[in-house]
Scaffold this motif. Structure first.
Motif, PDB file in Angstrom:
ATOM      1  N   ASN A 124      53.546  64.177  14.503  1.00 18.18           N
ATOM      2  CA  ASN A 124      54.256  62.893  14.603  1.00 18.18           C
ATOM      3  C   ASN A 124      54.971  62.757  15.942  1.00 18.18           C
ATOM      4  N   LYS A 125      55.438  63.857  16.470  1.00 15.56           N
ATOM      5  CA  LYS A 125      56.123  63.825  17.769  1.00 15.56           C
ATOM      6  C   LYS A 125      55.172  63.405  18.881  1.00 15.56           C
ATOM      7  N   VAL A 126      53.963  63.961  18.862  1.00 21.78           N
ATOM      8  CA  VAL A 126      52.970  63.579  19.864  1.00 21.78           C
ATOM      9  C   VAL A 126      52.524  62.139  19.647  1.00 21.78           C
ATOM     10  N   GLN A 127      52.336  61.762  18.397  1.00 18.49           N
ATOM     11  CA  GLN A 127      51.911  60.395  18.085  1.00 18.49           C
ATOM     12  C   GLN A 127      52.955  59.367  18.514  1.00 18.49           C
ATOM     13  N   ALA A 128      54.205  59.813  18.550  1.00 19.61           N
ATOM     14  CA  ALA A 128      55.280  58.906  18.967  1.00 19.61           C
ATOM     15  C   ALA A 128      55.355  58.750  20.486  1.00 19.61           C
ATOM     16  N   GLY A 129      54.510  59.504  21.215  1.00 18.96           N
ATOM     17  CA  GLY A 129      54.464  59.330  22.660  1.00 18.96           C
ATOM     18  C   GLY A 129      54.835  60.536  23.477  1.00 18.96           C
ATOM     19  N   ASP A 130      55.190  61.648  22.834  1.00 21.54           N
ATOM     20  CA  ASP A 130      55.592  62.848  23.573  1.00 21.54           C
ATOM     21  C   ASP A 130      54.352  63.667  23.920  1.00 21.54           C
ATOM     22  N   LYS A 131      53.598  63.232  24.899  1.00 24.38           N
ATOM     23  CA  LYS A 131      52.347  63.889  25.280  1.00 24.38           C
ATOM     24  C   LYS A 131      52.575  65.265  25.879  1.00 24.38           C
ATOM     25  N   ALA A 132      53.777  65.539  26.366  1.00 21.27           N
ATOM     26  CA  ALA A 132      54.066  66.849  26.963  1.00 21.27           C
ATOM     27  C   ALA A 132      53.956  67.967  25.934  1.00 21.27           C
ATOM     28  N   ASP A 133      54.132  67.634  24.666  1.00 25.55           N
ATOM     29  CA  ASP A 133      54.062  68.642  23.600  1.00 25.55           C
ATOM     30  C   ASP A 133      52.684  68.707  22.957  1.00 25.55           C
TER      31      ASP A 133
END
Length: 209
Positions: free
Chosen positions: A83-92
């Motif tokens: 969910n963190k990546v899906q929310a836009g945090d591509k660094a993770d």
């Protein structure tokens, strides 16, 4: 001259066996019947109390948690990373893929010893009136293949190279999540009914949705 009178030895019947036959006294049979009847009565009359069943249910739920917690906790962590990546945090993204790969395999009994041991778990006889064996089977299914599939499908979504691939992977993931949640609902229904029956408020094992 008269002949002398012959005398024969007395007749003695021959024995057909070397030992005399002894009959078992009837009182022995009566005693055996009474003993068996007493055992049956005791076994039927010894029913666990509600408090005992509540304690046994609490112990059972702890055993379930011990078997499933590493897969369940890992699935929760995978969902958080996804969910963190899906929310836009591509660094993770790279870290999320590593988390997904590790936790997905941890939901396979072949790679998870506590989960593998739980697959052979036997519910105590005092709880036999509840379909806990079915709940146990559903717990294993919730982990493998359901939770494993969900995490693999999350990986496919994150790795999708085109919008079409991403849409297809997301559709597969949605179906996998629905299957996992259906298992969770069925499992919790059995556990809550058992708790209600014995008046228990023990914590239920955590299964993320």
């Amino acid at each position: 001259m008269d002949s002398p009178t012959k005398t024969e030895p007395p007749f003695v019947p021959l024995r057909h066996t070397g030992w005399a036959t002894h009959r078992t006294p009837l009182w022995v049979f009566a005693a055996v019947i009474v003993l068996i009847g007493g055992v049956v009565v005791v076994s039927l009359s010894h029913k666990p109390s509600t408090a005992q069943r509540a304690g046994d249910l609490s112990g059972y739920l702890k055993d379930v948690n011990a078997g499933i917690e590493s897969c369940a906790g890992g699935t929760r962590d995978s969902m958080t990373a996804f969910n963190k990546v899906q929310a836009g945090d591509k660094a993770d993204l790279s870290a999320a893929l590593g988390i997904l790969a590790y936790n997905a395999q941890n939901c396979s009994p072949a790679n998870n010893e506590p989960l593998s041991d739980f697959a052979a778990y036997q519910v105590t006889e005092s709880l036999a009136q509840f379909p806990l064996d079915k709940a146990d089977n559903d717990v294993i299914t919730w982990a493998f293949p359901d939770a494993l599939n969900v995490q693999q499908d999350m990986t496919a979504v994150l790795k999708a190279g085109t919008p079409a691939q991403r849409a297809a992977a997301q559709e597969t993931l949605t179906a996998a999540l629905a299957a996992m949640d259906a298992q969770r609902t069925a499992i919790y229904g059995i556990w809550r009914n058992a708790e209600k029956s014995v008046g228990s408020s023990a914590a239920l094992p955590f299964l993320p949705a």
